[in-house]
Design a protein around this motif. Structure first.
Motif, PDB file in Angstrom:
ATOM      1  N   ASN A   1       6.230  10.359   6.117  1.00  0.00           N
ATOM      2  CA  ASN A   1       5.734   9.207   5.362  1.00  0.00           C
ATOM      3  C   ASN A   1       4.327   8.792   5.761  1.00  0.00           C
ATOM      4  OD1 ASN A   1       7.176   8.331   7.904  1.00  0.00           O
ATOM      5  ND2 ASN A   1       6.108   6.441   7.341  1.00  0.00           N
ATOM      6  N   ASN A   2       3.740   7.929   4.942  1.00  0.00           N
ATOM      7  CA  ASN A   2       2.448   7.304   5.235  1.00  0.00           C
ATOM      8  C   ASN A   2       2.491   5.870   4.718  1.00  0.00           C
ATOM      9  OD1 ASN A   2      -0.189   6.547   5.661  1.00  0.00           O
ATOM     10  ND2 ASN A   2      -1.059   7.889   4.095  1.00  0.00           N
ATOM     11  N   PHE A   3       2.693   4.918   5.617  1.00  0.00           N
ATOM     12  CA  PHE A   3       2.746   3.510   5.226  1.00  0.00           C
ATOM     13  C   PHE A   3       1.367   2.919   4.916  1.00  0.00           C
ATOM     14  CE2 PHE A   3       6.757   3.096   7.993  1.00  0.00           C
ATOM     15  CZ  PHE A   3       7.602   3.139   6.898  1.00  0.00           C
ATOM     16  N   ALA A   4       0.306   3.564   5.362  1.00  0.00           N
ATOM     17  CA  ALA A   4      -1.039   2.980   5.275  1.00  0.00           C
ATOM     18  C   ALA A   4      -1.671   3.202   3.904  1.00  0.00           C
ATOM     19  CB  ALA A   4      -1.924   3.537   6.378  1.00  0.00           C
ATOM     20  N   LEU A   5      -0.978   2.784   2.870  1.00  0.00           N
ATOM     21  CA  LEU A   5      -1.470   2.887   1.504  1.00  0.00           C
ATOM     22  C   LEU A   5      -1.632   1.476   0.954  1.00  0.00           C
ATOM     23  CD1 LEU A   5       0.791   5.799   0.195  1.00  0.00           C
ATOM     24  CD2 LEU A   5      -1.520   5.952   1.136  1.00  0.00           C
ATOM     25  N   GLY A   6      -2.852   1.167   0.520  1.00  0.00           N
ATOM     26  CA  GLY A   6      -3.165  -0.196   0.100  1.00  0.00           C
ATOM     27  C   GLY A   6      -2.545  -0.611  -1.212  1.00  0.00           C
ATOM     28  N   ASP A   7      -2.290   0.340  -2.110  1.00  0.00           N
ATOM     29  CA  ASP A   7      -1.656   0.007  -3.377  1.00  0.00           C
ATOM     30  C   ASP A   7      -0.200  -0.400  -3.122  1.00  0.00           C
ATOM     31  OD1 ASP A   7      -1.518   0.164  -6.433  1.00  0.00           O
ATOM     32  OD2 ASP A   7       0.125   1.480  -5.815  1.00  0.00           O
ATOM     33  N   PRO A   8       0.213  -1.601  -3.519  1.00  0.00           N
ATOM     34  CA  PRO A   8       1.571  -2.070  -3.212  1.00  0.00           C
ATOM     35  C   PRO A   8       2.669  -1.143  -3.706  1.00  0.00           C
ATOM     36  CG  PRO A   8       0.219  -3.895  -3.975  1.00  0.00           C
ATOM     37  CD  PRO A   8      -0.590  -2.649  -4.193  1.00  0.00           C
ATOM     38  N   ALA A   9       2.500  -0.587  -4.894  1.00  0.00           N
ATOM     39  CA  ALA A   9       3.530   0.305  -5.427  1.00  0.00           C
ATOM     40  C   ALA A   9       3.625   1.580  -4.589  1.00  0.00           C
ATOM     41  CB  ALA A   9       3.228   0.655  -6.884  1.00  0.00           C
TER      42      ALA A   9
ATOM     43  N   GLY B   1       0.933   5.760   9.752  1.00  0.00           N
ATOM     44  CA  GLY B   1       0.052   6.050   8.634  1.00  0.00           C
ATOM     45  C   GLY B   1      -1.122   6.895   9.084  1.00  0.00           C
ATOM     46  N   HIS B   2      -1.966   7.224   8.133  1.00  0.00           N
ATOM     47  CA  HIS B   2      -3.118   8.084   8.398  1.00  0.00           C
ATOM     48  C   HIS B   2      -4.401   7.281   8.292  1.00  0.00           C
ATOM     49  CE1 HIS B   2      -0.710  11.782   8.338  1.00  0.00           C
ATOM     50  NE2 HIS B   2      -0.006  11.168   7.401  1.00  0.00           N
ATOM     51  N   LEU B   3      -5.196   7.303   9.352  1.00  0.00           N
ATOM     52  CA  LEU B   3      -6.475   6.620   9.351  1.00  0.00           C
ATOM     53  C   LEU B   3      -7.377   7.177   8.256  1.00  0.00           C
ATOM     54  CD1 LEU B   3      -8.139   4.483  10.926  1.00  0.00           C
ATOM     55  CD2 LEU B   3      -9.034   6.357  12.303  1.00  0.00           C
ATOM     56  N   ASN B   4      -7.329   8.487   8.085  1.00  0.00           N
ATOM     57  CA  ASN B   4      -8.060   9.151   7.011  1.00  0.00           C
ATOM     58  C   ASN B   4      -7.050   9.564   5.942  1.00  0.00           C
ATOM     59  OD1 ASN B   4     -10.740   9.133   8.266  1.00  0.00           O
ATOM     60  ND2 ASN B   4      -9.822  10.521   9.749  1.00  0.00           N
ATOM     61  N   GLY B   5      -6.838   8.667   5.002  1.00  0.00           N
ATOM     62  CA  GLY B   5      -5.809   8.870   3.997  1.00  0.00           C
ATOM     63  C   GLY B   5      -6.333   9.442   2.711  1.00  0.00           C
ATOM     64  N   PRO B   6      -5.501   9.466   1.670  1.00  0.00           N
ATOM     65  CA  PRO B   6      -5.880  10.064   0.386  1.00  0.00           C
ATOM     66  C   PRO B   6      -7.026   9.328  -0.303  1.00  0.00           C
ATOM     67  CG  PRO B   6      -3.787   8.906   0.210  1.00  0.00           C
ATOM     68  CD  PRO B   6      -4.115   8.974   1.662  1.00  0.00           C
ATOM     69  N   ASP B   7      -7.226   8.072   0.037  1.00  0.00           N
ATOM     70  CA  ASP B   7      -8.307   7.298  -0.579  1.00  0.00           C
ATOM     71  C   ASP B   7      -9.480   7.079   0.365  1.00  0.00           C
ATOM     72  OD1 ASP B   7      -6.764   6.973  -2.924  1.00  0.00           O
ATOM     73  OD2 ASP B   7      -5.696   5.300  -2.006  1.00  0.00           O
TER      74      ASP B   7
ATOM     75  N   GLY C   1      -4.890  -0.927   8.134  1.00  0.00           N
ATOM     76  CA  GLY C   1      -3.879   0.117   8.160  1.00  0.00           C
ATOM     77  C   GLY C   1      -2.703  -0.248   9.037  1.00  0.00           C
ATOM     78  N   MET C   2      -2.988  -0.849  10.196  1.00  0.00           N
ATOM     79  CA  MET C   2      -1.911  -1.217  11.102  1.00  0.00           C
ATOM     80  C   MET C   2      -1.047  -2.331  10.506  1.00  0.00           C
ATOM     81  SD  MET C   2      -1.074   0.243  13.938  1.00  0.00           S
ATOM     82  CE  MET C   2      -2.567   0.797  14.756  1.00  0.00           C
ATOM     83  N   ARG C   3      -1.656  -3.217   9.750  1.00  0.00           N
ATOM     84  CA  ARG C   3      -0.891  -4.272   9.084  1.00  0.00           C
ATOM     85  C   ARG C   3       0.108  -3.659   8.109  1.00  0.00           C
ATOM     86  NH1 ARG C   3      -4.846  -6.884   6.419  1.00  0.00           N
ATOM     87  NH2 ARG C   3      -5.458  -7.938   8.339  1.00  0.00           N
ATOM     88  N   LEU C   4      -0.317  -2.633   7.377  1.00  0.00           N
ATOM     89  CA  LEU C   4       0.565  -1.957   6.434  1.00  0.00           C
ATOM     90  C   LEU C   4       1.677  -1.201   7.162  1.00  0.00           C
ATOM     91  CD1 LEU C   4      -2.195  -0.622   4.026  1.00  0.00           C
ATOM     92  CD2 LEU C   4      -0.415  -2.272   3.410  1.00  0.00           C
ATOM     93  N   VAL C   5       1.320  -0.606   8.292  1.00  0.00           N
ATOM     94  CA  VAL C   5       2.325   0.098   9.086  1.00  0.00           C
ATOM     95  C   VAL C   5       3.406  -0.867   9.566  1.00  0.00           C
ATOM     96  CG1 VAL C   5       2.706   1.336  11.258  1.00  0.00           C
ATOM     97  CG2 VAL C   5       0.780   1.963   9.790  1.00  0.00           C
ATOM     98  N   LYS C   6       2.983  -2.013  10.075  1.00  0.00           N
ATOM     99  CA  LYS C   6       3.943  -3.020  10.540  1.00  0.00           C
ATOM    100  C   LYS C   6       4.847  -3.485   9.401  1.00  0.00           C
ATOM    101  CE  LYS C   6       2.195  -6.259  13.176  1.00  0.00           C
ATOM    102  NZ  LYS C   6       1.205  -7.270  13.664  1.00  0.00           N
TER     103      LYS C   6
END
Length: 294
Positions: free
Chosen positions: A76-84, A113-119, A127-132
């Motif tokens: 998985n990758n939780f560090a995605l900014g789009d809510p969906a 999550g990935h620091l260097n993600g798809p976007d 990113g850490m906020r999204l991971v939490k």
């Protein structure tokens, strides 16, 4: 030392069709090790192609081969900014929790999550906020099914020991523990290299699973990819020291080989050579009485 093998170690063989899931299990049994890892069906569909590879059949064949199921793994990758997109990753982990429970795995390896993600690059604090947030949403499912979420130092969110330790303290849950990847602290996916011995000493209270692989030290700011991976015992990762610490601590989980050096030594050969080395390390620890707690 209880030795296991993750299918990542033989991914080329499996993806090419030269080996299927049953063949992977049989090959691991031939190595005289103790267990295997499995990968979730959504993130790693290539493992589950072909006949008779459903969860229950796989678990039964693992048992018949005289092996244990060391861990299940989610990509998985939780560090995605789009809510969906973020919620979709949460569902991926929840599904993997249910699969792990069905297969009988006590531990589910997850990523943050990935620091260097798809976007592009994700700001570390965001990113850490999204991971939490992702972990918080998944913990009830883990507790419900009796599966420990074992967060790996991977993708740099989190990557450093202080980041992982802070998350474990924040949640303070027996259902969130650590998958310690001994090479990722000096690997290409880290923003800064970290001494893996120091990292292990920090994370030891939360240890649930260990990934063993070897690698030569990566220069800072170099995107070297997996070309730095080595056969176990031939790189810069202090495997003897790390496993001496875990064995002395009474750790009773598995050490799963994650072989990634197929660019130098073909997978079957490299995996077998790596296990020969790890068995020598285990015998050394036994001779020194480091694993006398078991």
């Amino acid at each position: 030392m209880k030795l296991s093998c993750t299918p990542i170690s033989l991914a080329r063989e499996i993806k090419s069709g030269a080996m299927d899931l049953r063949g992977f299990v049989d090959f691991c049994a031939e190595q005289g090790i103790d267990g295997v890892d499995l990968l979730d069906t959504k993130c790693y569909p290539w493992l589950w192609e072909g006949p008779a590879t459903d969860l229950k059949t796989a678990a039964r064949h693992i048992e018949q081969a005289g092996l244990g199921l060391a861990a299940y793994a989610c990509g998985n990758n939780f560090a995605l900014g789009d809510p969906a997109a973020h919620d979709q990753q949460v569902e991926v982990v929840k599904s993997a929790v249910r699969e792990a429970a069905e297969a009988g795995a006590p531990v589910l390896r997850i990523f943050g999550g990935h620091l260097n993600g798809p976007d592009g690059r994700v700001p570390p604090h965001a990113g850490m906020r999204l991971v939490k947030a992702g972990i918080e949403k998944c913990l009830p499912e883990a507790e419900k099914h009796g599966v420990v979420l074992a967060l790996e130092n991977h993708g740099a969110l989190p990557g450093h020991a202080f980041e992982l330790a802070a998350l474990f303290r924040t949640f303070n849950s027996p259902w969130l523990r650590c998958t310690f990847d001994c090479a990722n602290f000096i690997a290409w996916n880290m923003p800064e290299a970290e001494d893996p011995v120091r990292a292990l000493e920090t994370l030891l209270p939360w240890l649930a699973h260990v990934h063993v692989k070897d690698m030569v030290r990566v220069p800072i700011a170099t995107d070297a990819g997996l070309g730095w991976a080595k056969v176990a015992g031939q790189g810069h990762v202090p495997i003897k020291q790390l496993t001496a610490i875990t064995e002395s601590s009474g750790y009773d989980g598995y050490y799963s080989l994650e072989y990634e050096a197929a660019h130098e030594v073909p997978e079957r050969e490299g995996v077998a050579e790596s296990f020969r080395y790890l068995k020598e390390v285990s015998l050394l620890h036994e001779e020194l009485g480091l694993n006398s707690s078991r």
